[in-house]
Write a protein that holds these residues in place. Sequence first.
Motif, PDB file in Angstrom:
ATOM      1  N   LYS A 396     -33.675 134.166  -0.670  1.00  0.00           N
ATOM      2  CA  LYS A 396     -33.866 134.830  -1.968  1.00  0.00           C
ATOM      3  C   LYS A 396     -33.822 133.809  -3.103  1.00  0.00           C
ATOM      4  CE  LYS A 396     -31.863 139.204  -0.403  1.00  0.00           C
ATOM      5  NZ  LYS A 396     -30.643 140.056  -0.456  1.00  0.00           N
ATOM      6  N   LEU A 397     -32.917 132.842  -3.003  1.00  0.00           N
ATOM      7  CA  LEU A 397     -32.867 131.782  -4.006  1.00  0.00           C
ATOM      8  C   LEU A 397     -34.157 130.976  -4.017  1.00  0.00           C
ATOM      9  CD1 LEU A 397     -29.221 130.460  -3.513  1.00  0.00           C
ATOM     10  CD2 LEU A 397     -30.114 131.522  -5.596  1.00  0.00           C
ATOM     11  N   LYS A 400     -36.802 132.927  -5.726  1.00  0.00           N
ATOM     12  CA  LYS A 400     -36.532 133.018  -7.164  1.00  0.00           C
ATOM     13  C   LYS A 400     -36.919 131.739  -7.900  1.00  0.00           C
ATOM     14  CE  LYS A 400     -32.855 133.954 -10.516  1.00  0.00           C
ATOM     15  NZ  LYS A 400     -31.479 134.483 -10.707  1.00  0.00           N
ATOM     16  N   TYR A 401     -36.682 130.584  -7.251  1.00  0.00           N
ATOM     17  CA  TYR A 401     -36.935 129.308  -7.913  1.00  0.00           C
ATOM     18  C   TYR A 401     -38.252 128.658  -7.491  1.00  0.00           C
ATOM     19  CZ  TYR A 401     -32.211 129.655  -9.763  1.00  0.00           C
ATOM     20  OH  TYR A 401     -31.088 130.082 -10.424  1.00  0.00           O
ATOM     21  N   GLN A 405     -39.997 130.719   0.945  1.00  0.00           N
ATOM     22  CA  GLN A 405     -38.881 131.285   1.694  1.00  0.00           C
ATOM     23  C   GLN A 405     -39.138 131.355   3.196  1.00  0.00           C
ATOM     24  OE1 GLN A 405     -37.951 135.387   0.916  1.00  0.00           O
ATOM     25  NE2 GLN A 405     -40.094 135.965   0.645  1.00  0.00           N
ATOM     26  N   TYR A 415     -31.773 125.209  -0.586  1.00  0.00           N
ATOM     27  CA  TYR A 415     -30.929 126.249  -1.182  1.00  0.00           C
ATOM     28  C   TYR A 415     -29.753 126.599  -0.283  1.00  0.00           C
ATOM     29  CZ  TYR A 415     -34.352 126.374  -4.799  1.00  0.00           C
ATOM     30  OH  TYR A 415     -35.160 125.987  -5.845  1.00  0.00           O
ATOM     31  N   TYR A 424     -25.270 128.586  -7.889  1.00  0.00           N
ATOM     32  CA  TYR A 424     -26.208 129.196  -6.943  1.00  0.00           C
ATOM     33  C   TYR A 424     -25.562 130.311  -6.120  1.00  0.00           C
ATOM     34  CZ  TYR A 424     -29.401 125.593  -8.385  1.00  0.00           C
ATOM     35  OH  TYR A 424     -30.231 124.802  -9.152  1.00  0.00           O
ATOM     36  N   ASP A 427     -25.247 133.399  -8.091  1.00  0.00           N
ATOM     37  CA  ASP A 427     -26.480 134.020  -8.582  1.00  0.00           C
ATOM     38  C   ASP A 427     -26.534 135.489  -8.166  1.00  0.00           C
ATOM     39  OD1 ASP A 427     -29.456 134.779  -8.540  1.00  0.00           O
ATOM     40  OD2 ASP A 427     -29.542 132.782  -9.429  1.00  0.00           O
ATOM     41  N   ASP A 428     -27.148 136.305  -8.996  1.00  0.00           N
ATOM     42  CA  ASP A 428     -27.224 137.748  -8.728  1.00  0.00           C
ATOM     43  C   ASP A 428     -27.904 138.081  -7.403  1.00  0.00           C
ATOM     44  OD1 ASP A 428     -25.937 138.297 -11.086  1.00  0.00           O
ATOM     45  OD2 ASP A 428     -27.771 138.710 -12.225  1.00  0.00           O
ATOM     46  N   VAL A 429     -28.784 137.212  -6.923  1.00  0.00           N
ATOM     47  CA  VAL A 429     -29.500 137.523  -5.674  1.00  0.00           C
ATOM     48  C   VAL A 429     -28.645 137.254  -4.442  1.00  0.00           C
ATOM     49  CG1 VAL A 429     -31.725 137.021  -6.758  1.00  0.00           C
ATOM     50  CG2 VAL A 429     -30.588 135.231  -5.401  1.00  0.00           C
TER      51      VAL A 429
END
Length: 462
Positions: A396-397, A400-401, A405, A415, A424, A427-429
């Motif tokens: 997910k990180l 997001k960036y 994935q 990540y 990291y 992070d919300d994810v």
Amino acid sequence: MKHRLLSIALLLLTLSCTNRREKGNVHVTDLPQIREKGELTAVTLNSSISYFIYKGQKMGYEYDLIEDFATSQGLRLNIKVAENITRLEDMLHSGEADIIAFPLQRDNSMKRRVLFCGPEQQNHLVIVQRANRGDTIAKSVTELINKDVWVKNNSRHQERLKNLNMELGGGIMLKNIALDTVTTEDLIDMVSSGKIRYTVSESNLARLSKTYHDNIDINLQISFPQRTSWAVRKESPQLASAVNVWTSNLSIKSTVKARVKRYFEQSKNEALDIELPVIKKGDISPYDDLFKKYASQIGWEWQILASIAYQESKFKTHLESWAGAKGLMGIMPQTARNFGFPSDSLNNPDVSIRACVKIIQYLEKIFSDIENRQERAKFILAAYNAGNGHIADARKLAAKYGADQNLWQGNVAEYVKLKSEAQYYGDDVCKNGYLRGMETYRYVTEVMERYDTYKKNREEGN
């Protein structure tokens, strides 16, 4: 009109009193109310010391201790994670938690706001330096003059080093790491590998890191010790008293010693010192036939199972890791039970390999969206080591960036490593918190490289 205004005023006053009373009920919650509820709620921070999830299991020095305390009181433990130290106190005073299970500095300001209780620790700053054979070990701060010491920019470590340099009249060569993604653990790794010579760390983190790196020295102190302990609200004296009684109990002290040994003394690389079992010429291990038998059931090449076994146990069937992983394939007892295998049977190599294969089958489904089988195998190995929740977070990180994935190297792997950094894992994810990601990255790399070597040697007839 006056009667109406008086009625509204009385209503507002009643609501205000009710709100204060409700807040008061939250604030005065003490051990009797906690026992009536049957649950103790503790708040802590994610870190390699206090609390983390490894192979799907909740672990950490503070977590283990607060779980022991809850069990001693016949209570269920509800663990919550705060974003930072400030939020620990906020959650305590708001009633979201009954106790802070994290070592807080026992300063006068905090003493006015909370009751300190529980295990007391002393922590200080130390110089971390490489200690290979032939290395000169600095034993006093004066020996740091004209030496490069690397620290994170705008950190407590940097501030202390600046002050120390002034005390010495200058000469220490301060080197600042500006990247936010570099952690103190990363710097310690760099010392161990020889990329840098010195860094600064809290003594508890340095002790833990020494269990991963036996070639570092952490004996040079550069600050006074600070006393730390857990805390509860001022309105919870019975809870504080119970924690203190539990702490002072002799049997509990032996429990604390066992926890200290597990996290701060026991080598995390114990398998490195184990001799390989005797094998027949041309074989990889005494269990090649079992690897071949069960690898065929999942369409994997058997040499990769052999490589996992070497990484986990060096082919020793009765090995147990610091985290509690058992047997040939390094499987956690709870994981074995989840897949239908008795945990007391994990020393049986046949059972251990079958359990490993079951876990791989499960992870194949989890990562079925990764079409490339070789890539998917890397994700499965990472999840086998760390737990699939952490790898899901890293994916997910990556998304997001702007990374891919579905690719490991240079993408999700980066990540995974960054999940040791609060920016990291907070992070919300992310749902699974802290991970010592460099260990997982190395695990995948080493298993895959060994698998390639095994396969190449077999093809060449060696």
